[in-house]
Design a protein around this motif. Structure first.
Motif, PDB file in Angstrom:
ATOM      1  N   GLU A 155      -7.020 -16.352  52.810  1.00  0.00           N
ATOM      2  CA  GLU A 155      -7.981 -16.300  53.902  1.00  0.00           C
ATOM      3  C   GLU A 155      -7.266 -16.086  55.236  1.00  0.00           C
ATOM      4  O   GLU A 155      -6.174 -16.618  55.457  1.00  0.00           O
ATOM      5  CB  GLU A 155      -8.791 -17.598  53.959  1.00  0.00           C
ATOM      6  N   LYS A 156      -7.882 -15.317  56.149  1.00  0.00           N
ATOM      7  CA  LYS A 156      -7.247 -14.992  57.424  1.00  0.00           C
ATOM      8  C   LYS A 156      -6.904 -16.235  58.232  1.00  0.00           C
ATOM      9  O   LYS A 156      -5.891 -16.290  58.917  1.00  0.00           O
ATOM     10  CB  LYS A 156      -8.153 -14.081  58.248  1.00  0.00           C
ATOM     11  N   GLU A 157      -7.769 -17.244  58.133  1.00  0.00           N
ATOM     12  CA  GLU A 157      -7.573 -18.435  58.957  1.00  0.00           C
ATOM     13  C   GLU A 157      -6.604 -19.431  58.336  1.00  0.00           C
ATOM     14  O   GLU A 157      -6.304 -20.452  58.948  1.00  0.00           O
ATOM     15  CB  GLU A 157      -8.927 -19.121  59.202  1.00  0.00           C
ATOM     16  N   GLU A 214     -11.829 -10.140  54.788  1.00  0.00           N
ATOM     17  CA  GLU A 214     -11.585 -11.437  55.424  1.00  0.00           C
ATOM     18  C   GLU A 214     -10.285 -12.068  54.967  1.00  0.00           C
ATOM     19  O   GLU A 214     -10.068 -13.255  55.194  1.00  0.00           O
ATOM     20  CB  GLU A 214     -12.758 -12.386  55.120  1.00  0.00           C
ATOM     21  N   ARG A 215      -9.445 -11.296  54.329  1.00  0.00           N
ATOM     22  CA  ARG A 215      -8.163 -11.834  53.839  1.00  0.00           C
ATOM     23  C   ARG A 215      -6.992 -11.135  54.533  1.00  0.00           C
ATOM     24  O   ARG A 215      -7.155 -10.079  55.135  1.00  0.00           O
ATOM     25  CB  ARG A 215      -8.051 -11.669  52.323  1.00  0.00           C
TER      26      ARG A 215
END
Length: 777
Positions: A699-701, A735-736
């Motif tokens: 995940e990006k975050e 979103e990755r």
């Protein structure tokens, strides 16, 4: 230094000693093995005898050969021009598989059947030893058609590469290495003596007019040869290729071979080029200064002994009259002289500067043998010789002191035997004390400690009993000493990383500290009478002072402002603490041709890299500090091990505007946290490790700290360390983001196997999948 096993066996009997024991012994006696590699030849590669060789009927560059391969005669087509000169060759029979999975099959070449392949050394996986096919001869052993090359011990040899320390010039020869093995295995060292097969009736004194000028600090030996044919046999060329010393030119090969075998510096001059008429060749030896020995004929300089030779006078295989020279000069007087005069050197200087073999007759005998092996030269029956008066060094040896240095009693007989095997002459003076006369090839030995090192390496460090360390002096290092050393080291490293030290007042402006959220002194301990209105309190941070210093530097026109300070700050109760603070503002480097006068700006990565150069290894985590100078997104807490040591951040945009600065980065560290803790020594694995990369989609975050936390919690004995090497984001990943991690795996118990590596990587992958939803990219 590279040697081969069969070459060593010319000087010492190695029967009953396998390669594993040879490897262990070399390492034990201080000759560290970098490589021990048996020469492996493919099956079905045999000796072939050329019976007939003719032109291919339909190809000018091909030859059709009739070859005896032991199982009868066969026809083989060969494109090498030198096949016409060959009698014995290496033949790969049908069914043989050469390196590169090259299978030999019956074939037709331009319509002519070919039942095999005549090979070069490179095609057999051996180092290249000349153009064309490999021509064999009796130097490799009896040439029997059909006998496999793998059965020849001089071909299926073992190549051994040794790492020598700078003082071991005595082992820059096969004979020198064998001498150490002689002491280690307690086996006699062989002396291969040779006399020239053909000699000239005319003595060298009638052909060479030798004169010396001054006191000559060198040994020289000259022999004159009438060259009818100079050639290097197959063994000489193969061995030179195996030890990375191959020479195509025949005379160069013979000289290189004899020098590599004996360690004696050998050179050859074309005597006909040196003559000015029908009379004897004029030769002058002159010492211009100590160690600077020049060899001349008339006005022409032939060489500087131990340093270089004039290429124009160098002999070749085509030279009809050759003047051979063997030389020795003490490296302790040669090396300073070369450095003092800035002389140009040639390849042989490496040997002479580290200490060549002083037994010149030994080197000349090896040259006689090499020349006579295949060629024909008539050597002068006499020689010309110059010998320097040189006093051999003697070291007094007290056996009790020797035992104290080694830490164990070594019997006197064992000591005498080792030293004599290594070439020392032992003169007993009294009980327990004797004199050891150092051999001339060991110029590095001058005291009892050097003698102890020789004894210890031959006895073997692993045979010395471990004893507890005895401390006879109390530790005088105090906390003050440790702090002083750390302060000194930090200063030196910071300057080396490009920073300049700033020294600022221990005072600051109260309003500025308050504006940026730094603590202020309690009113009860506040300054009563400040020096000036702007410096009206004790500082609680160094950062504001450095920012003021950076602003002043900017006003002076500086574009690159890297500053650091080590100094005291004060808390609310006026307690003193020491901080190490760094600031870098503006350009990352000076303008130069490399950056076209437009240097890049400092950024977070460059700033962190400079901290690494100063502090060593550290990790970063989410920033725990709050003040008005810290950037909300580009900041972190710095950890040394598991200890928080301080913070680092990009300067907050509002603060940067207030101070009139451009791109700027700050770090403020607690000096106490930088004092290295006591660490117990840990075992280091002797086995090779391996690096493995893993590219994951997460995940990006997701912060890297979460991934590190999961990996650190794993109990994997092979996982030594890990770190990120790549981060990639793209619209196609949604979103990755892609994160690539590198893992170092190593075992302290043995060499890693593929199963253990795969099992560890599977555990790592599954933990990241479960712990943070990672997917293999």
């Amino acid at each position: 230094m590279i040697v081969t096993r069969s070459w060593l066996e010319e000087y010492i009997d190695l029967s009953g000693i396998d390669n594993d024991r040879l490897y262990e012994t070399f390492n034990s006696i201080g000759l560290e093995v970098d490589r021990l590699e048996p020469v492996v030849l493919p099956p079905k590669v045999v000796v072939g005898k050329i019976l007939e060789c003719g032109k291919h009927p339909d190809a000018d560059k091909l030859n059709v050969c009739r070859v005896d391969t032991g199982d009868g005669e066969r026809q083989i087509v060969c494109g090498a021009a030198n096949v016409r000169e060959a009698e014995y060759v290496a033949v790969a029979l049908p069914g043989a598989v050469l390196p590169g999975d090259f299978a030999i099959k019956p074939a037709k070449l331009r319509g002519v059947e070919s039942l095999g392949m005549i090979c070069s050394t490179g095609e057999l996986g051996l180092p290249e030893s000349g153009p064309g096919i490999w021509i064999l001869d009796e130097s490799l052993g009896e040439m029997v058609p059909g006998r496999e090359l793998a059965d020849y011990a001089k071909i299926a040899d073992t190549v051994i590469e040794l790492e020598l320390t700078a003082n071991r010039g005595d082992c820059l020869s096969v004979h020198g290495v064998a001498r150490d093995l002689s002491a280690a295995f307690e086996r006699p060292l062989r002396r291969v003596e040779a006399k020239p097969r053909l000699t000239s009736k005319r003595g060298i004194a009638r052909s060479v007019d030798l004169h010396t000028h001054g006191v000559i600090d060198a040994d020289l030996l000259y022999v004159l040869a009438e060259n009818e044919k100079v050639a290097a046999d197959a063994l000489i060329r193969l061995r030179l290729a195996l030890v990375d010393a191959y020479r195509e030119e025949a005379l160069e090969a013979l000289l290189a071979y004899a020098t590599h075998a004996t360690g004696v510096i050998l050179r050859a001059y074309d005597a006909q080029k040196l003559r000015s008429g029908e009379g004897p060749l004029p030769l002058q030896i002159e010492e211009k200064e100590r160690g600077f020995v020049a060899v001349r004929t008339g006005e022409t300089e032939l060489s500087i002994v131990g340093v270089r030779q004039n290429d124009e006078t160098q002999a070749t295989a085509e030279s009809r009259e050759i003047l051979f020279e063997a030389s020795y000069i003490d490296p302790e007087i040669l090396v300073p002289m070369v450095a003092r005069n800035g002389l140009q050197t040639d390849a042989l200087y490496y040997r002479s500067s580290r200490g060549s073999e002083p037994d010149l007759d030994f080197g000349m005998e090896a040259l006689f043998a090499a020349c006579d092996a295949k060629g024909e030269c008539r050597f002068s029956a006499t020689e010309l010789r110059i010998e320097a008066e040189r006093e051999r060094r003697s070291v007094p040896v007290d056996l009790k002191k020797l035992d104290a240095i080694i830490g164990q009693h070594i019997p006197a007989g064992k000591v005498y035997t080792i030293l004599e095997k290594l070439g020392f002459t032992v003169h007993k003076a009294s009980e327990g004390v004797f004199g050891a006369v150092v051999p001339p090839w060991r110029h590095d030995i001058s005291n009892l400690q050097d003698i102890a090192e020789e004894i210890l390496r031959i006895v073997g460090i692993n045979r010395i009993d471990a004893q507890p360390l005895q401390l006879t002096e109390r530790n005088r290092l105090t906390e003050t000493t440790r702090r002083y050393r750390l302060r000194r080291d930090l200063r030196q490293r910071a300057v080396a990383a490009g920073y300049f030290e700033a020294v600022t007042y221990a005072f600051a402006e109260k309003a500025t500290l308050e504006r940026y959220g730094f603590p202020l002194l309690d009113e009860s301990v506040e300054l009563v009478n400040p020096i000036v209105e702007e410096l009206n309190t004790l500082r609680s941070t160094l950062t504001v002072n450095l920012l003021e210093a950076a602003r002043r530097n900017l006003s002076y026109g500086k574009r690159r402002i890297p500053l650091f300070e080590i100094g005291s700050v004060f808390d609310r109760e006026r307690n003193e603490h020491e901080k190490f603070t760094l600031l870098w503002s503006g350009d990352a480097e000076e303008p130069s041709v490399v950056n076209h006068g437009k240097p890049p700006r400092i950024d977070f990565a460059r700033f962190v890299r400079t901290l690494g150069e100063i502090l060593g290894e550290f990790t970063l985590g989410p920033c725990r500090e709050t003040n008005g100078l810290i950037h909300p997104y580009q900041s972190a807490t710095l950890y040394l091990g598991d200890r928080p040591a301080g913070w680092l951040s990009k300067l907050h945009p509002e603060a940067a505007k207030a101070f009139g600065l451009e791109e700027s980065y700050l770090a403020e560290l607690d000096f106490e946290a930088l004092i290295p803790p006591h660490r117990n020594a840990e075992a280091i694995s002797n086995f090779q490790g391996t690096y493995k990369d893993l590219s994951l989609l997460v995940e990006k975050e997701l912060p890297y700290a979460r991934m590190a936390e999961i990996l650190e919690a794993l109990d994997l004995p092979l996982l030594q360390r890990f770190f990120p090497i790549d981060l990639y984001e793209d619209e196609s990943l949604g979103e990755r983001k892609s994160v690539t991690l590198r893992f170092f795996l190593q075992s302290s118990e043995g060499t890693l196997c593929e199963e253990a590596i795969e099992e560890t990587m599977e555990r790592i992958l599954s933990s990241l999948v479960e712990g943070c939803g990672a997917r293999l990219r």
